[in-house]
Write a protein that holds these residues in place. Sequence first.
Motif, PDB file in Angstrom:
ATOM      1  N   ASP A   1       0.840  -1.191   0.000  1.00  0.00           N
ATOM      2  CA  ASP A   1       0.000   0.000   0.000  1.00  0.00           C
ATOM      3  C   ASP A   1       0.875   1.241   0.000  1.00  0.00           C
ATOM      4  O   ASP A   1       1.797   1.368   0.796  1.00  0.00           O
ATOM      5  CB  ASP A   1      -0.919   0.005   1.222  1.00  0.00           C
ATOM      6  N   ARG A   2       0.582   2.187  -0.886  1.00  0.00           N
ATOM      7  CA  ARG A   2       1.420   3.365  -1.072  1.00  0.00           C
ATOM      8  C   ARG A   2       1.320   4.372   0.065  1.00  0.00           C
ATOM      9  O   ARG A   2       2.133   5.283   0.157  1.00  0.00           O
ATOM     10  CB  ARG A   2       1.042   4.058  -2.386  1.00  0.00           C
ATOM     11  N   ASP A   3       0.336   4.231   0.946  1.00  0.00           N
ATOM     12  CA  ASP A   3       0.202   5.164   2.064  1.00  0.00           C
ATOM     13  C   ASP A   3       1.227   4.915   3.165  1.00  0.00           C
ATOM     14  O   ASP A   3       1.347   5.719   4.093  1.00  0.00           O
ATOM     15  CB  ASP A   3      -1.202   5.066   2.667  1.00  0.00           C
ATOM     16  N   TYR A   4       1.957   3.800   3.065  1.00  0.00           N
ATOM     17  CA  TYR A   4       2.898   3.421   4.115  1.00  0.00           C
ATOM     18  C   TYR A   4       4.323   3.545   3.603  1.00  0.00           C
ATOM     19  O   TYR A   4       4.617   3.243   2.452  1.00  0.00           O
ATOM     20  CB  TYR A   4       2.629   1.981   4.564  1.00  0.00           C
ATOM     21  N   ARG A   5       5.224   3.946   4.477  1.00  0.00           N
ATOM     22  CA  ARG A   5       6.626   4.091   4.098  1.00  0.00           C
ATOM     23  C   ARG A   5       7.350   2.757   4.216  1.00  0.00           C
ATOM     24  O   ARG A   5       7.096   1.977   5.125  1.00  0.00           O
ATOM     25  CB  ARG A   5       7.318   5.116   5.001  1.00  0.00           C
TER      26      ARG A   5
ATOM     27  N   SER B   1       5.109   4.874  16.216  1.00  0.00           N
ATOM     28  CA  SER B   1       5.862   5.310  15.042  1.00  0.00           C
ATOM     29  C   SER B   1       5.327   6.648  14.550  1.00  0.00           C
ATOM     30  O   SER B   1       4.131   6.763  14.255  1.00  0.00           O
ATOM     31  CB  SER B   1       5.768   4.285  13.915  1.00  0.00           C
ATOM     32  N   PRO B   2       6.194   7.668  14.416  1.00  0.00           N
ATOM     33  CA  PRO B   2       5.742   8.971  13.933  1.00  0.00           C
ATOM     34  C   PRO B   2       5.747   9.094  12.416  1.00  0.00           C
ATOM     35  O   PRO B   2       5.181  10.051  11.876  1.00  0.00           O
ATOM     36  CB  PRO B   2       6.755   9.933  14.546  1.00  0.00           C
ATOM     37  N   ASP B   3       6.382   8.151  11.699  1.00  0.00           N
ATOM     38  CA  ASP B   3       6.553   8.317  10.255  1.00  0.00           C
ATOM     39  C   ASP B   3       6.235   7.057   9.449  1.00  0.00           C
ATOM     40  O   ASP B   3       6.644   6.938   8.307  1.00  0.00           O
ATOM     41  CB  ASP B   3       7.982   8.772   9.933  1.00  0.00           C
TER      42      ASP B   3
ATOM     43  N   GLY C   1       1.794  11.499   8.020  1.00  0.00           N
ATOM     44  CA  GLY C   1       2.332  12.045   9.250  1.00  0.00           C
ATOM     45  C   GLY C   1       1.590  11.704  10.521  1.00  0.00           C
ATOM     46  O   GLY C   1       1.974  12.165  11.595  1.00  0.00           O
ATOM     47  N   GLN C   2       0.545  10.885  10.460  1.00  0.00           N
ATOM     48  CA  GLN C   2      -0.155  10.501  11.677  1.00  0.00           C
ATOM     49  C   GLN C   2       0.605   9.380  12.391  1.00  0.00           C
ATOM     50  O   GLN C   2       1.174   8.502  11.756  1.00  0.00           O
ATOM     51  CB  GLN C   2      -1.570  10.024  11.347  1.00  0.00           C
ATOM     52  N   ALA C   3       0.594   9.413  13.709  1.00  0.00           N
ATOM     53  CA  ALA C   3       1.271   8.389  14.491  1.00  0.00           C
ATOM     54  C   ALA C   3       0.494   7.069  14.440  1.00  0.00           C
ATOM     55  O   ALA C   3      -0.740   7.062  14.392  1.00  0.00           O
ATOM     56  CB  ALA C   3       1.421   8.847  15.942  1.00  0.00           C
ATOM     57  N   THR C   4       1.230   5.970  14.440  1.00  0.00           N
ATOM     58  CA  THR C   4       0.632   4.636  14.507  1.00  0.00           C
ATOM     59  C   THR C   4       1.149   3.933  15.755  1.00  0.00           C
ATOM     60  O   THR C   4       2.200   4.282  16.308  1.00  0.00           O
ATOM     61  CB  THR C   4       0.977   3.811  13.261  1.00  0.00           C
TER      62      THR C   4
ATOM     63  N   LEU D   1      -2.739  -0.395  15.786  1.00  0.00           N
ATOM     64  CA  LEU D   1      -3.740   0.674  15.806  1.00  0.00           C
ATOM     65  C   LEU D   1      -3.322   1.711  14.782  1.00  0.00           C
ATOM     66  O   LEU D   1      -2.336   2.433  14.966  1.00  0.00           O
ATOM     67  CB  LEU D   1      -3.835   1.297  17.199  1.00  0.00           C
ATOM     68  N   ILE D   2      -4.065   1.774  13.676  1.00  0.00           N
ATOM     69  CA  ILE D   2      -3.715   2.603  12.524  1.00  0.00           C
ATOM     70  C   ILE D   2      -4.800   3.657  12.305  1.00  0.00           C
ATOM     71  O   ILE D   2      -5.972   3.307  12.133  1.00  0.00           O
ATOM     72  CB  ILE D   2      -3.554   1.751  11.252  1.00  0.00           C
ATOM     73  N   PRO D   3      -4.463   4.936  12.276  1.00  0.00           N
ATOM     74  CA  PRO D   3      -5.484   5.960  12.034  1.00  0.00           C
ATOM     75  C   PRO D   3      -6.085   5.851  10.644  1.00  0.00           C
ATOM     76  O   PRO D   3      -5.417   5.447   9.683  1.00  0.00           O
ATOM     77  CB  PRO D   3      -4.712   7.275  12.181  1.00  0.00           C
TER      78      PRO D   3
END
Length: 249
Positions: free
Chosen positions: A130-134, A156-158, A163-166, A191-193
């Motif tokens: 998924d492209r939303d994840y680094r 994780s901040p990144d 830029g939302q924390a996970t 827990l993923i926003p």
Amino acid sequence: MPARPWRGSRGLTCAPAKPVTDTARLLACAAALACLTANQARAQVAGSISLATNELFRGETVTGDAPAISAGLSLDGPGGFFAGASATVTSGDGDLRVAAVTQYIGYAVRAGDVSVEAGVIHRSYARIVDRDYRRGFFEGYLGASRKGVKLRVYVSPDYLRDGQATYYAEVNARLLQLSKWSLDGHAGLSLIPYDKSGPGGLHKYRDWRLQVSRPAGRLYLSAGVAATNYPVYDASGKARVFASASFAF
């Protein structure tokens, strides 16, 4: 349906397998460990090499269900300081490549039979579906362990590109010990926003693992099964059987 991992053209796109670009960070970390060891007489350095039928991260394959070989280096310094690095290589898809690189540093203290630790981990993976994840991200964590039970909470901040924390929490426990054989269990919760434009709140994903292990001379043999409903590293969501042999030095 999860809002973030499955969103039409932005999801379900598996990036081509490429070497992890953070390999230089692994080499730098190894060099730093060597320098620290040279400067601290009481520091202990250990290494390991592992061969696995499949390299899994929180229940998902990071090698495309292909076999992998991993090498790691760790340092336990005086006063509770520790650090380390590892790399995983696979030949999946017929192309030899680095599938994962990890570096970590932290500090641990013991009070009686309870150990408490805190640290930072940098992880890099060659493939995320998924492209939303680094592919490369940092995690800070706090953990505590007592008598075969270990709890850890990660932030994780990144990890997300927006830029939302996970968050991730896990418990690992020794369920059974019989002579040289041991049975260990793992349960994890991610827990993923949702998207910033979505309804808010956190989406929950779960993973689990059961693993049987025993030493055999200088080898440590393991086999087990793991699964998750978190479709970011691999889209199948199926349970996976795995086996590994590790050599420590």
